[in-house]
Design a protein around this motif. Structure first.
Motif, PDB file in Angstrom:
ATOM      1  N   VAL A 251       0.844  -1.146  -0.113  1.00  0.00           N
ATOM      2  CA  VAL A 251       0.024  -0.087   0.058  1.00  0.00           C
ATOM      3  C   VAL A 251       1.008   1.346  -0.010  1.00  0.00           C
ATOM      4  O   VAL A 251       0.528   2.225  -0.624  1.00  0.00           O
ATOM      5  CB  VAL A 251      -1.050   0.019   1.237  1.00  0.00           C
ATOM      6  CG1 VAL A 251      -1.765   1.607   1.347  1.00  0.00           C
ATOM      7  CG2 VAL A 251      -1.834  -1.160   1.173  1.00  0.00           C
TER       8      VAL A 251
ATOM      9  N   TYR B 280      -3.532   1.307  11.514  1.00  0.00           N
ATOM     10  CA  TYR B 280      -4.187   0.682  10.209  1.00  0.00           C
ATOM     11  C   TYR B 280      -5.104  -0.058  10.391  1.00  0.00           C
ATOM     12  O   TYR B 280      -6.329  -0.094   9.760  1.00  0.00           O
ATOM     13  CB  TYR B 280      -2.988   0.247   9.561  1.00  0.00           C
ATOM     14  CG  TYR B 280      -3.190  -0.395   8.194  1.00  0.00           C
ATOM     15  CD1 TYR B 280      -3.870   0.483   7.094  1.00  0.00           C
ATOM     16  CD2 TYR B 280      -3.255  -1.718   7.891  1.00  0.00           C
ATOM     17  CE1 TYR B 280      -4.145  -0.113   5.988  1.00  0.00           C
ATOM     18  CE2 TYR B 280      -3.658  -2.207   6.645  1.00  0.00           C
ATOM     19  CZ  TYR B 280      -4.043  -1.531   5.639  1.00  0.00           C
ATOM     20  OH  TYR B 280      -4.407  -1.945   4.467  1.00  0.00           O
ATOM     21  N   GLU B 281      -5.159  -0.983  11.600  1.00  0.00           N
ATOM     22  CA  GLU B 281      -6.190  -1.975  11.863  1.00  0.00           C
ATOM     23  C   GLU B 281      -7.573  -1.155  12.050  1.00  0.00           C
ATOM     24  O   GLU B 281      -8.635  -1.276  11.958  1.00  0.00           O
ATOM     25  CB  GLU B 281      -6.054  -2.907  12.926  1.00  0.00           C
ATOM     26  CG  GLU B 281      -4.890  -3.946  12.446  1.00  0.00           C
ATOM     27  CD  GLU B 281      -4.127  -4.733  13.539  1.00  0.00           C
ATOM     28  OE1 GLU B 281      -3.501  -5.688  13.143  1.00  0.00           O
ATOM     29  OE2 GLU B 281      -4.316  -4.311  14.667  1.00  0.00           O
TER      30      GLU B 281
ATOM     31  N   HIS C 287      -9.331   0.278   9.212  1.00  0.00           N
ATOM     32  CA  HIS C 287      -9.796  -0.656   8.546  1.00  0.00           C
ATOM     33  C   HIS C 287     -11.381  -1.061   9.411  1.00  0.00           C
ATOM     34  O   HIS C 287     -12.278  -1.045   8.805  1.00  0.00           O
ATOM     35  CB  HIS C 287      -8.843  -1.993   8.496  1.00  0.00           C
ATOM     36  CG  HIS C 287      -9.994  -3.043   7.527  1.00  0.00           C
ATOM     37  ND1 HIS C 287     -10.714  -4.000   8.030  1.00  0.00           N
ATOM     38  CD2 HIS C 287      -9.652  -3.140   6.400  1.00  0.00           C
ATOM     39  CE1 HIS C 287     -11.059  -4.675   6.928  1.00  0.00           C
ATOM     40  NE2 HIS C 287     -10.454  -4.265   6.106  1.00  0.00           N
ATOM     41  N   ASP C 288     -11.226  -1.065  10.595  1.00  0.00           N
ATOM     42  CA  ASP C 288     -12.520  -1.511  11.440  1.00  0.00           C
ATOM     43  C   ASP C 288     -13.345  -0.229  11.406  1.00  0.00           C
ATOM     44  O   ASP C 288     -14.528  -0.565  11.338  1.00  0.00           O
ATOM     45  CB  ASP C 288     -11.967  -1.478  13.070  1.00  0.00           C
ATOM     46  CG  ASP C 288     -11.125  -2.773  13.205  1.00  0.00           C
ATOM     47  OD1 ASP C 288     -11.273  -3.800  12.119  1.00  0.00           O
ATOM     48  OD2 ASP C 288     -10.310  -3.131  14.034  1.00  0.00           O
TER      49      ASP C 288
ATOM     50  N   TRP D 193     -13.612   2.096   8.712  1.00  0.00           N
ATOM     51  CA  TRP D 193     -14.288   2.358   7.312  1.00  0.00           C
ATOM     52  C   TRP D 193     -14.130   1.445   6.346  1.00  0.00           C
ATOM     53  O   TRP D 193     -14.281   1.316   5.222  1.00  0.00           O
ATOM     54  CB  TRP D 193     -13.472   3.602   6.801  1.00  0.00           C
ATOM     55  CG  TRP D 193     -13.815   4.844   7.800  1.00  0.00           C
ATOM     56  CD1 TRP D 193     -15.044   5.412   8.052  1.00  0.00           C
ATOM     57  CD2 TRP D 193     -12.893   5.637   8.726  1.00  0.00           C
ATOM     58  NE1 TRP D 193     -14.758   6.552   8.913  1.00  0.00           N
ATOM     59  CE2 TRP D 193     -13.705   6.639   9.389  1.00  0.00           C
ATOM     60  CE3 TRP D 193     -11.628   5.437   9.055  1.00  0.00           C
ATOM     61  CZ2 TRP D 193     -12.889   7.620  10.198  1.00  0.00           C
ATOM     62  CZ3 TRP D 193     -10.938   6.188   9.841  1.00  0.00           C
ATOM     63  CH2 TRP D 193     -11.680   7.192  10.469  1.00  0.00           C
ATOM     64  N   GLY D 194     -13.797   0.112   6.871  1.00  0.00           N
ATOM     65  CA  GLY D 194     -13.868  -1.052   6.006  1.00  0.00           C
ATOM     66  C   GLY D 194     -12.622  -0.930   5.074  1.00  0.00           C
ATOM     67  O   GLY D 194     -11.670  -0.214   5.166  1.00  0.00           O
ATOM     68  N   ASN D 195     -12.740  -1.590   3.907  1.00  0.00           N
ATOM     69  CA  ASN D 195     -11.557  -1.406   2.913  1.00  0.00           C
ATOM     70  C   ASN D 195     -11.457  -0.113   2.348  1.00  0.00           C
ATOM     71  O   ASN D 195     -12.459   0.625   1.905  1.00  0.00           O
ATOM     72  CB  ASN D 195     -11.817  -2.484   1.630  1.00  0.00           C
ATOM     73  CG  ASN D 195     -11.236  -3.884   1.975  1.00  0.00           C
ATOM     74  OD1 ASN D 195     -10.455  -4.265   2.916  1.00  0.00           O
ATOM     75  ND2 ASN D 195     -12.193  -4.876   1.625  1.00  0.00           N
ATOM     76  N   ILE D 196     -10.250   0.255   2.277  1.00  0.00           N
ATOM     77  CA  ILE D 196      -9.814   1.832   2.103  1.00  0.00           C
ATOM     78  C   ILE D 196      -9.435   1.823   0.498  1.00  0.00           C
ATOM     79  O   ILE D 196      -8.313   1.154   0.627  1.00  0.00           O
ATOM     80  CB  ILE D 196      -9.075   2.593   3.257  1.00  0.00           C
ATOM     81  CG1 ILE D 196      -9.958   2.459   4.737  1.00  0.00           C
ATOM     82  CG2 ILE D 196      -8.684   3.871   2.918  1.00  0.00           C
ATOM     83  CD1 ILE D 196      -9.111   2.405   5.730  1.00  0.00           C
ATOM     84  N   ALA D 197      -9.580   2.870  -0.119  1.00  0.00           N
ATOM     85  CA  ALA D 197      -9.034   3.024  -1.427  1.00  0.00           C
ATOM     86  C   ALA D 197      -7.690   3.426  -0.817  1.00  0.00           C
ATOM     87  O   ALA D 197      -7.306   4.155   0.036  1.00  0.00           O
ATOM     88  CB  ALA D 197      -9.642   4.057  -2.282  1.00  0.00           C
TER      89      ALA D 197
ATOM     90  N   ALA E 290      -5.709   6.010   2.054  1.00  0.00           N
ATOM     91  CA  ALA E 290      -4.957   5.292   3.243  1.00  0.00           C
ATOM     92  C   ALA E 290      -4.338   6.449   4.336  1.00  0.00           C
ATOM     93  O   ALA E 290      -4.408   6.274   5.526  1.00  0.00           O
ATOM     94  CB  ALA E 290      -3.789   4.379   2.774  1.00  0.00           C
TER      95      ALA E 290
ATOM     96  N   THR F 168      -7.036   8.590   6.181  1.00  0.00           N
ATOM     97  CA  THR F 168      -7.885   7.921   7.262  1.00  0.00           C
ATOM     98  C   THR F 168      -6.821   7.470   8.142  1.00  0.00           C
ATOM     99  O   THR F 168      -7.181   7.466   9.433  1.00  0.00           O
ATOM    100  CB  THR F 168      -8.546   6.514   6.714  1.00  0.00           C
ATOM    101  OG1 THR F 168      -7.301   5.612   5.914  1.00  0.00           O
ATOM    102  CG2 THR F 168      -9.434   6.699   5.803  1.00  0.00           C
TER     103      THR F 168
END
Ligand SMILES: [Zn+2]
Length: 330
Positions: free
Chosen positions: A130, A280-281, A284-285, A287-291, A295, A298
């Motif tokens: 990423v 990072y986790e 993800h928790d 906002w779900g999968n992030i473009a 990255a 967020t």
């Protein structure tokens, strides 16, 4: 965009200029005064310059007529064309003094800023692939900005005096280190850049400090909340924003932002209390999968809230054997 009478009667025109960013158009403002002033310029692109020329022409002006360019902050959608406008018009360029060296060596400083961001991403668990993809994106985006020489240095509390108005210069960092708000105290009107945006909460982006001191991670959201608290004290009827509609009730908007960030901090605390997590986790928790392109935004958002929790003693930050930091509840 038609501005409310308070701004229009003060000779302020909104020139929305296209950008390549998700935020859409950037609002630049022409101030019909002496000197003829342009606050923010749009990004460095042929299309943006074309539209700036057309927007100026609609008010009977040309780029060559501009006498003063004012920069609200360091982001490329705001200052990208400043160098070109200044060269073509001979205009002075006014900006925060602390921003001047950064703007003069734009390319070099953006490279350093990106390296700084990448180190933060590695430390907070963003995977190598990423980061690699984001490095390419950032490199591509860099050309939307360009170096510019600041000729008039501004400092917090200064007055920028035009023939028909005085603008109080207020440094309000948080969204970026150089956010500057210009307040016409007599008219209770402010030009706010991206300090306050009505339809979205401004990202408190974690950026390398302007003095280059990158030892500690800046607490961008903490800084931003402090800046908003100070803006809340101002008596204003209108804030012209760098994106979207003007803000007519800055106190209500700021209170809404305060509530949003408090709620978000509680939500992130609840996740950390379940089990220790990296930023990072947490992103993800939340906002779900992030473009990939989102990255860093967020991550900045999460770290802003873990900073609030750290400062309140609700979490601590622990370095793992892998060099990645995790947050755990105290
Ligand atoms: Zn910005």
């Amino acid at each position: 965009m038609q501005l409310p009478p308070l701004a229009a009667d003060a000779g302020i025109r909104c020139l929305p200029i296209p950008t390549p960013f998700a935020v859409g158009r950037v609002n630049c403002y022409l101030i019909e005064d002496e000197p003829l002033t342009l606050l923010d310029t749009g990004p460095n692109s042929g299309k943006a310059l074309d539209e700036l020329e057309q927007a100026l022409a609609a008010h009977g002006r040309r780029v060559e007529d501009i006498e003063l360019v004012v920069i609200s902050h360091q982001h490329m959608d705001h200052l990208g064309l400043a160098g070109i406008v200044a060269r073509r018009s001979g205009a002075e360029v006014a900006a925060l003094e602390a921003l001047a060296p950064w703007a003069a060596s734009y390319g070099q400083n953006m490279a350093s800023d990106d390296a700084f961001a990448e180190a933060i991403m590695a430390r907070h668990g963003i995977p190598e692939d990423v980061r690699h993809a984001l490095r390419a994106v950032a490199g591509g985006f860099r050309a939307w900005g360009a170096p510019v020489t600041v000729t008039r240095m501004l400092n917090d509390g200064d007055e920028l005096v035009l023939r028909d108005r005085r603008l109080r210069v207020l440094h309000r960092p948080g969204h970026s280190p150089s956010d500057t708000v210009f307040v016409d105290e007599e008219r209770r009107l402010a030009l706010g850049g991206d300090h306050l945006i009505k339809h979205i909460s401004s990202n408190p982006l974690i950026a390398r400090p302007l003095d280059g001191d990158s030892v500690r991670r800046p607490q961008a959201l903490v800084t931003y909340l402090d800046s908003m608290a100070r803006t809340r004290e101002l008596d204003l009827d209108l804030v012209l924003a760098g994106h979207g509609e003007p803000v007519d009730d800055h106190r209500a908007l700021i209170d809404e932002r305060f509530r949003l960030h408090a709620r978000r901090a509680d939500k992130i605390h609840a996740l950390i209390a379940e089990q220790p997590r990296t930023a990072y986790e947490l992103a993800h928790d939340m906002w779900g999968n992030i473009a990939v392109t989102q990255a860093y935004l967020t991550l900045s958002e999460v770290l802003g809230h873990t900073d609030l929790l750290l400062n309140d003693g609700r979490v601590r930050e622990v370095e793992g054997d892998d060099g990645v930091f995790r947050f755990e509840a105290t």
